[in-house]
Design a protein around this motif. Structure first.
Motif, PDB file in Angstrom:
ATOM      1  N   LEU A   3      -6.282  23.334  12.506  1.00 51.82           N
ATOM      2  CA  LEU A   3      -7.661  23.778  12.350  1.00 51.82           C
ATOM      3  C   LEU A   3      -7.717  25.100  11.593  1.00 51.82           C
ATOM      4  CD1 LEU A   3     -10.667  23.370  13.057  1.00 51.82           C
ATOM      5  CD2 LEU A   3     -10.230  24.609  15.191  1.00 51.82           C
ATOM      6  N   LYS A   4      -6.844  26.027  11.950  1.00 50.21           N
ATOM      7  CA  LYS A   4      -6.817  27.332  11.291  1.00 50.21           C
ATOM      8  C   LYS A   4      -6.513  27.190   9.811  1.00 50.21           C
ATOM      9  CE  LYS A   4      -4.779  31.950  11.755  1.00 50.21           C
ATOM     10  NZ  LYS A   4      -3.853  32.782  12.569  1.00 50.21           N
ATOM     11  N   GLN A   5      -5.582  26.322   9.463  1.00 51.42           N
ATOM     12  CA  GLN A   5      -5.217  26.132   8.062  1.00 51.42           C
ATOM     13  C   GLN A   5      -6.345  25.468   7.280  1.00 51.42           C
ATOM     14  OE1 GLN A   5      -1.401  24.296   7.545  1.00 51.42           O
ATOM     15  NE2 GLN A   5      -1.501  24.350   5.304  1.00 51.42           N
ATOM     16  N   LEU A   6      -7.012  24.498   7.899  1.00 50.78           N
ATOM     17  CA  LEU A   6      -8.148  23.842   7.244  1.00 50.78           C
ATOM     18  C   LEU A   6      -9.246  24.838   6.909  1.00 50.78           C
ATOM     19  CD1 LEU A   6      -8.385  20.610   9.438  1.00 50.78           C
ATOM     20  CD2 LEU A   6      -7.863  20.662   6.997  1.00 50.78           C
ATOM     21  N   ILE A   7      -9.506  25.746   7.841  1.00 55.83           N
ATOM     22  CA  ILE A   7     -10.527  26.768   7.607  1.00 55.83           C
ATOM     23  C   ILE A   7     -10.075  27.734   6.523  1.00 55.83           C
ATOM     24  CG2 ILE A   7     -11.748  28.723   8.641  1.00 55.83           C
ATOM     25  CD1 ILE A   7     -11.679  27.147  11.309  1.00 55.83           C
TER      26      ILE A   7
END
Length: 228
Positions: A107-111
């Motif tokens: 999730l952090k990388q997608l953001i």
């Protein structure tokens, strides 16, 4: 042989992405086993659609749909989810993720890479009840995901499915208090369990949530979605 991560595609919806037309990709498999889950065939079943087949479908919908919703199951548990989201983003679609919060690193990388536009985060239960509800020990991962979203600029919502025999009024108030302590400011959607539908485990009928039994939140709005 190509993997088939997607169980089914809902070709059109106006309900799942706020203010946008969308389709839904239902990814097979989940790392939680919530007894009230409405999608047992998706959680326990195998995918039927390859990603290239899904892309071919999307190319026929360019200019007709605004967005693609990644749902499931748990869409972020698939090893190629990042690459697949990136490929769809390049086609010009908005991306919404429905997630149980168990994959905070992804999730952090997608953001960070600006690959997603909206997130619906499932808040299953307070820490002491989380294992009973989900048959998992993934509350720390959920909390990390919530913190990541709170620290980002991305639009997101938090939602809970309420079954009266699984989550008491006191526990619902603890969940409201938990979100308040995190300074959450979006809408908190509380969905009453829909009786008389197939679920992952056999459950008795749920009583509708007593809205007046919930304490008021300081920082956010509580929105009730009634089942049937």
């Amino acid at each position: 042989m190509l993997a088939k991560p997607i169980y089914n595609i809902t070709p059109f919806t106006l309900l799942d992405y706020p203010n946008h037309s969308a389709c839904i990709f239902w990814y097979a498999g989940c790392n939680m086993r919530c007894s009230y889950c409405y999608n047992p065939e998706i959680v326990l079943g195998k995918g039927k659609i390859t990603f290239p087949e899904a892309i071919s479908f999307l190319k026929t919908r360019q200019g007709l749909l605004d967005a693609v919703v990644f749902s499931g199951g748990e869409c972020l548990m698939h090893k190629n989810s990042m690459a697949q989201i990136s490929e769809i983003k390049k086609l010009g679609f908005l991306i919404k993720i429905d997630t149980n919060g168990s994959k905070p690193d992804i999730l952090k990388q997608l953001i960070a890479e600006n690959l997603i536009d909206y997130v619906a985060l499932d808040f299953k239960a307070i820490p002491g009840k989380f294992h009973q509800i989900t048959q998992s020990d993934l509350f720390p991962e959920f909390e990390q995901s919530l913190d990541i979203l709170l620290q980002s600029d991305i639009q997101f919502e938090v939602r809970t499915t309420h079954h009266s025999e699984l989550i008491s009024d006191e526990e619902m108030n603890q969940m409201v208090g938990y979100l308040d302590s995190k300074k959450y400011t979006g809408n908190y959607y509380i969905q009453s369990f829909r009786n008389h539908v197939a679920t992952l485990a056999a459950l008795s009928a749920s009583a509708r949530i007593k809205e007046k039994a919930l304490a008021s939140a300081l920082h956010f709005n509580i929105v009730f979605r009634n089942g049937s």
